[in-house]
Design a protein around this motif. Structure first.
Motif, PDB file in Angstrom:
ATOM      1  N   LEU A 254       0.855  -1.183   0.000  1.00 29.77           N
ATOM      2  CA  LEU A 254       0.000   0.000   0.000  1.00 29.77           C
ATOM      3  C   LEU A 254       0.890   1.232   0.000  1.00 29.77           C
ATOM      4  O   LEU A 254       1.750   1.377   0.873  1.00 29.77           O
ATOM      5  N   PRO A 255       0.702   2.134  -0.967  1.00 29.56           N
ATOM      6  CA  PRO A 255       1.591   3.293  -1.087  1.00 29.56           C
ATOM      7  C   PRO A 255       1.344   4.338  -0.011  1.00 29.56           C
ATOM      8  O   PRO A 255       0.283   4.408   0.595  1.00 29.56           O
ATOM      9  N   GLN A 256       2.375   5.143   0.199  1.00 32.79           N
ATOM     10  CA  GLN A 256       2.293   6.331   1.044  1.00 32.79           C
ATOM     11  C   GLN A 256       1.799   6.045   2.462  1.00 32.79           C
ATOM     12  O   GLN A 256       1.117   6.840   3.076  1.00 32.79           O
ATOM     13  N   GLN A 257       2.174   4.870   2.956  1.00 33.25           N
ATOM     14  CA  GLN A 257       1.967   4.565   4.363  1.00 33.25           C
ATOM     15  C   GLN A 257       2.999   3.525   4.778  1.00 33.25           C
ATOM     16  O   GLN A 257       3.654   2.907   3.946  1.00 33.25           O
ATOM     17  N   TRP A 258       3.121   3.361   6.099  1.00 34.67           N
ATOM     18  CA  TRP A 258       4.100   2.421   6.651  1.00 34.67           C
ATOM     19  C   TRP A 258       3.382   1.135   7.031  1.00 34.67           C
ATOM     20  O   TRP A 258       2.446   1.139   7.817  1.00 34.67           O
ATOM     21  N   ASN A 259       3.868   0.036   6.449  1.00 31.57           N
ATOM     22  CA  ASN A 259       3.256  -1.269   6.657  1.00 31.57           C
ATOM     23  C   ASN A 259       4.223  -2.198   7.387  1.00 31.57           C
ATOM     24  O   ASN A 259       5.439  -2.005   7.332  1.00 31.57           O
ATOM     25  N   VAL A 260       3.680  -3.204   8.057  1.00 32.52           N
ATOM     26  CA  VAL A 260       4.513  -4.155   8.791  1.00 32.52           C
ATOM     27  C   VAL A 260       5.072  -5.188   7.813  1.00 32.52           C
ATOM     28  O   VAL A 260       4.328  -5.849   7.091  1.00 32.52           O
ATOM     29  N   ALA A 261       6.393  -5.308   7.801  1.00 33.91           N
ATOM     30  CA  ALA A 261       7.071  -6.269   6.917  1.00 33.91           C
ATOM     31  C   ALA A 261       7.075  -7.653   7.547  1.00 33.91           C
ATOM     32  O   ALA A 261       6.704  -7.835   8.712  1.00 33.91           O
ATOM     33  N   ALA A 262       7.518  -8.629   6.771  1.00 30.06           N
ATOM     34  CA  ALA A 262       7.559 -10.011   7.249  1.00 30.06           C
ATOM     35  C   ALA A 262       8.437 -10.155   8.490  1.00 30.06           C
ATOM     36  O   ALA A 262       8.182 -10.997   9.354  1.00 30.06           O
ATOM     37  N   ASP A 263       9.468  -9.302   8.609  1.00 34.72           N
ATOM     38  CA  ASP A 263      10.374  -9.408   9.754  1.00 34.72           C
ATOM     39  C   ASP A 263       9.901  -8.579  10.959  1.00 34.72           C
ATOM     40  O   ASP A 263      10.616  -8.472  11.961  1.00 34.72           O
ATOM     41  N   TYR A 504      10.898  16.534  -0.317  1.00 37.12           N
ATOM     42  CA  TYR A 504      11.601  16.150  -1.538  1.00 37.12           C
ATOM     43  C   TYR A 504      11.255  14.713  -1.931  1.00 37.12           C
ATOM     44  O   TYR A 504      10.993  14.420  -3.116  1.00 37.12           O
ATOM     45  N   LEU A 505      11.233  13.808  -0.952  1.00 37.14           N
ATOM     46  CA  LEU A 505      10.933  12.411  -1.244  1.00 37.14           C
ATOM     47  C   LEU A 505       9.517  12.260  -1.809  1.00 37.14           C
ATOM     48  O   LEU A 505       9.290  11.488  -2.743  1.00 37.14           O
ATOM     49  N   ASN A 506       8.568  13.001  -1.254  1.00 36.81           N
ATOM     50  CA  ASN A 506       7.195  12.952  -1.771  1.00 36.81           C
ATOM     51  C   ASN A 506       7.121  13.499  -3.193  1.00 36.81           C
ATOM     52  O   ASN A 506       6.370  12.990  -4.031  1.00 36.81           O
ATOM     53  N   LYS A 507       7.911  14.525  -3.452  1.00 36.48           N
ATOM     54  CA  LYS A 507       7.908  15.149  -4.784  1.00 36.48           C
ATOM     55  C   LYS A 507       8.414  14.188  -5.849  1.00 36.48           C
ATOM     56  O   LYS A 507       7.791  14.031  -6.911  1.00 36.48           O
ATOM     57  N   ILE A 508       9.540  13.520  -5.580  1.00 35.04           N
ATOM     58  CA  ILE A 508      10.078  12.609  -6.596  1.00 35.04           C
ATOM     59  C   ILE A 508       9.194  11.373  -6.748  1.00 35.04           C
ATOM     60  O   ILE A 508       9.100  10.803  -7.844  1.00 35.04           O
ATOM     61  N   GLU A 509       8.530  10.982  -5.662  1.00 32.46           N
ATOM     62  CA  GLU A 509       7.617   9.842  -5.742  1.00 32.46           C
ATOM     63  C   GLU A 509       6.446  10.161  -6.671  1.00 32.46           C
ATOM     64  O   GLU A 509       6.142   9.403  -7.597  1.00 32.46           O
ATOM     65  N   SER A 510       5.791  11.288  -6.422  1.00 32.31           N
ATOM     66  CA  SER A 510       4.639  11.681  -7.231  1.00 32.31           C
ATOM     67  C   SER A 510       5.031  11.856  -8.695  1.00 32.31           C
ATOM     68  O   SER A 510       4.331  11.389  -9.607  1.00 32.31           O
ATOM     69  N   GLN A 511       6.161  12.504  -8.909  1.00 35.05           N
ATOM     70  CA  GLN A 511       6.620  12.759 -10.277  1.00 35.05           C
ATOM     71  C   GLN A 511       6.906  11.455 -11.014  1.00 35.05           C
ATOM     72  O   GLN A 511       6.492  11.267 -12.165  1.00 35.05           O
ATOM     73  N   THR A 512       7.617  10.545 -10.362  1.00 37.78           N
ATOM     74  CA  THR A 512       7.969   9.267 -10.996  1.00 37.78           C
ATOM     75  C   THR A 512       6.724   8.460 -11.328  1.00 37.78           C
ATOM     76  O   THR A 512       6.585   7.931 -12.444  1.00 37.78           O
ATOM     77  N   SER A 536      18.511   9.478  -0.637  1.00 40.21           N
ATOM     78  CA  SER A 536      18.239  10.913  -0.429  1.00 40.21           C
ATOM     79  C   SER A 536      17.532  11.196   0.898  1.00 40.21           C
ATOM     80  O   SER A 536      16.918  12.243   1.056  1.00 40.21           O
ATOM     81  N   GLY A 537      17.645  10.264   1.823  1.00 43.99           N
ATOM     82  CA  GLY A 537      17.063  10.474   3.140  1.00 43.99           C
ATOM     83  C   GLY A 537      16.054   9.426   3.542  1.00 43.99           C
ATOM     84  O   GLY A 537      15.696   9.314   4.713  1.00 43.99           O
ATOM     85  N   GLY A 538      15.597   8.623   2.575  1.00 45.90           N
ATOM     86  CA  GLY A 538      14.599   7.600   2.880  1.00 45.90           C
ATOM     87  C   GLY A 538      15.082   6.562   3.874  1.00 45.90           C
ATOM     88  O   GLY A 538      14.345   6.128   4.761  1.00 45.90           O
ATOM     89  N   ASP A 539      16.357   6.159   3.740  1.00 36.44           N
ATOM     90  CA  ASP A 539      16.909   5.183   4.690  1.00 36.44           C
ATOM     91  C   ASP A 539      16.958   5.772   6.097  1.00 36.44           C
ATOM     92  O   ASP A 539      16.726   5.063   7.096  1.00 36.44           O
ATOM     93  N   ASP A 540      17.274   7.065   6.188  1.00 36.26           N
ATOM     94  CA  ASP A 540      17.307   7.729   7.495  1.00 36.26           C
ATOM     95  C   ASP A 540      15.905   7.780   8.109  1.00 36.26           C
ATOM     96  O   ASP A 540      15.718   7.525   9.304  1.00 36.26           O
ATOM     97  N   VAL A 541      14.919   8.113   7.276  1.00 36.27           N
ATOM     98  CA  VAL A 541      13.535   8.156   7.753  1.00 36.27           C
ATOM     99  C   VAL A 541      13.105   6.777   8.232  1.00 36.27           C
ATOM    100  O   VAL A 541      12.500   6.625   9.302  1.00 36.27           O
ATOM    101  N   THR A 542      13.448   5.757   7.453  1.00 35.41           N
ATOM    102  CA  THR A 542      13.063   4.383   7.805  1.00 35.41           C
ATOM    103  C   THR A 542      13.663   3.977   9.146  1.00 35.41           C
ATOM    104  O   THR A 542      12.991   3.340   9.977  1.00 35.41           O
ATOM    105  N   LYS A 543      14.925   4.339   9.376  1.00 38.66           N
ATOM    106  CA  LYS A 543      15.560   4.017  10.659  1.00 38.66           C
ATOM    107  C   LYS A 543      14.845   4.710  11.812  1.00 38.66           C
ATOM    108  O   LYS A 543      14.565   4.100  12.861  1.00 38.66           O
TER     109      LYS A 543
END
Length: 554
Positions: A254-263, A504-512, A536-543
């Motif tokens: 599901l896009p644009q939300q945080w979901n629980v992964a298998a781990d 910025y991350l939202n902008k490149i997501e929408s554009q792509t 570009s910061g996504g890994d930092d946000v995820t952490k």
């Protein structure tokens, strides 16, 4: 019709959650209330206890009989019934974030803060919690909240998550009805019948139906006039009407939300492999004319226009849509019949849709509040008598007669647009937004009606009188896929990297995504986007998101 007004009320919860900050707290006059839940709840305060409050008033909220937010039928009731005198420190019409601005100014300039404040603006709530002006509420809730309130809170174990700091509960979640904006697909059943087709259950069947709606339209519409599937993603790929996120859900994300992964960790849905498959499918549907050419420019309300005009065959949306806006389709297409169907499954039998939050705000209690039990006296009464009232409750028919409900000569509820002098949403005058809601109560009422029972309780009569006739059946369809609803699992405060990187991350997501769907970029540009997002910061946000998630699970 009553449903249109009711829908407007319902939507206020999600679309303008920060509009109305109905607030209150206990402090001031002395009280004899005992420190037990039973006595804190049942006794009327004598002498009255004062509860200070501030208000952010939704500009659409109406008053009658010369009343104001500071002095009205609800404030009079609180004093007469409970001995609680609600004192307003200030109020503001909440346009353009005026309430949040005034609240922040009051906080930074050392003005008197209300004893209790209910906040719908998520960032403002976090800022107020971080100010240190408000008390830990967990022990107070455990001590004073009624069993009804506690059981309601237990229906969503994640409700407390946004307000936990170092293991302490710093705000009481304001509960809302569950499933309000989980969606089904609404389909033109009259078109299906004329084509001798059945409702689609998977993506392949859905494509065959959309093709038939377009190329063999039963109403004789030319292919270029038909919108087989009305969706839009101007504001989001994950919204409440005209939503496309279930298309990606068929491929496992599901896009644009945080979901629980298998781990067990949280992962951002928009960068998962299933997104690539979903984007490829959307491009295919765009090329075939199954979705609107203007989808990237359409917001939620725009997606309803072809549905109401009688030119759309399918629209994703909430279970209550048959009352608004789909009830108006017959004005433009007299034979139109909308029916709810399940979300089609993907190639692996998977269906996923966004799940609605069961909260719409938070109650904060001032550290200097002299009698915090007064809040619980008030709110316990609301949960025990208003949330799902029995026949002998004073709120059995509604909150205040002549305001949010009225009765005909035989004692039956009249539709809300027939109330003498006009309907007003007086529940918004209460100390806590919407008074009290038990998450599953409304859905339980709808399912009872769907099974053929006559409406008996207030909630059952309310949905029977004011909702569209297909609503109970739509609720049943929705709940047949209960396990397909996935709420956004990140509900914590905005992280440091989010503040600096997310725009910025939202902008490149929408554009792509738009460029892929519109054929301006190849499908493999998704892979490039994922790498750019991460670096570009996504890994930092995820952490940071997972650091928060770990902290609230301790």
């Amino acid at each position: 019709m009553g449903m249109k007004k009711l829908a407007a009320v319902l939507l206020t919860t999600v679309l303008t959650a920060g509009s109305l900050a109905a607030c209150g707290g206990g402090g001031g006059n002395s009280t004899t209330a005992s420190a037990t839940t039973e006595n804190a709840y049942k006794e009327k305060y004598d002498p009255p206890v004062t509860i200070s409050t501030v208000w952010g008033v939704d500009p659409t909220l109406q008053f009658k009989n010369g009343e104001t937010i500071e002095n009205n039928v609800a404030t009079k009731w609180a004093k007469d019934k409970l001995g609680i005198d609600i004192k307003s420190l200030w109020s503001v019409t909440d346009t353009n974030g005026a309430f949040a601005t005034k609240m922040r100014l009051a906080m930074s300039s050392g003005q008197e803060m209300p004893d209790v404040v209910t906040i719908g603006d998520a960032q403002l709530a976090q800022d107020l919690i971080d100010s240190g002006m408000f008390s830990e509420v967990g022990p107070l809730f455990d001590k004073y909240a009624s069993d009804t309130w506690k059981k309601a809170m237990e229906q969503d174990p994640n409700a407390w998550n946004p307000y936990i700091r170092e293991g302490k509960k710093m705000g009481i979640p304001v509960l809302d009805y569950a499933y309000n904006h989980d969606y089904v697909l609404w389909i033109r059943q009259d078109w299906l019948d004329k084509l001798n087709m059945k409702a689609p259950t998977n993506m392949d069947e859905l494509e065959k139906v959309m093709e038939a709606f377009k190329d063999k339209n039963p109403d004789g519409l030319s292919p270029d006039k038909v919108v087989p599937l009305s969706i839009g993603f101007k504001s989001s790929m994950n919204t409440w009407m005209g939503d496309p996120s279930w298309i990606f859900g068929a491929y496992g994300t599901l896009p644009q939300q945080w979901n629980v992964a298998a781990d067990g960790t949280l992962q951002y849905g928009s960068i998962q492999p299933g997104m690539k498959q979903g984007l490829e499918k959307l491009k295919e549907w765009f090329d075939k004319g199954y979705i609107p050419k203007e989808a990237a420019l359409w917001d939620e309300n725009k997606t309803s226009e072809p549905a109401v005009a009688g030119t759309a065959g399918i629209i994703p949306g909430p279970y209550w849509m048959s009352g608004w806006p789909l009830q108006d389709t017959v004005k433009n297409a007299p034979g139109a019949v909308w029916k709810p169907i399940s979300i089609p499954v993907g190639p692996d039998g998977k269906a996923m849709r966004h799940g609605t939050s069961t909260t719409n705000g938070v109650i904060l209690i001032n550290k200097n509040m002299k009698h915090p039990e007064a809040l619980f006296t008030y709110e316990n009464y609301m949960f025990d008598n208003l949330a799902n009232p029995t026949k002998d409750s004073e709120f059995n028919n509604g909150l205040f007669k002549g305001y949010d409900y009225d009765l005909d000569a035989s004692g039956k509820n009249v539709p809300i647009d027939k109330i003498d002098g006009g309907y007003v949403n007086s529940v918004r005058y209460l100390l806590v937004r919407d008074g009290a809601r038990i998450p599953n109560a409304q859905m339980d009422a709808l399912l009872k009606l769907a099974d053929g029972s006559k409406p008996e309780t207030r909630l059952e009569r309310d949905v029977a009188t004011n909702y569209g006739k297909e609503t109970p059946d739509a609720a049943k369809v929705l709940m047949s896929q209960k396990d397909s609803s996935y709420p956004d699992m990140f509900t914590g405060p905005t992280t440091q990297s989010m503040k600096t990187k997310m725009d910025y991350l939202n902008k490149i997501e929408s554009q792509t995504f738009n460029e892929i769907i519109y054929g301006k970029s190849p499908i493999d540009s998704f892979d490039t986007f994922v790498q750019t997002w991460k670096s570009s910061g996504g890994d930092d946000v995820t952490k940071e998101v997972n650091d928060w998630y770990s902290s609230i699970k301790k």
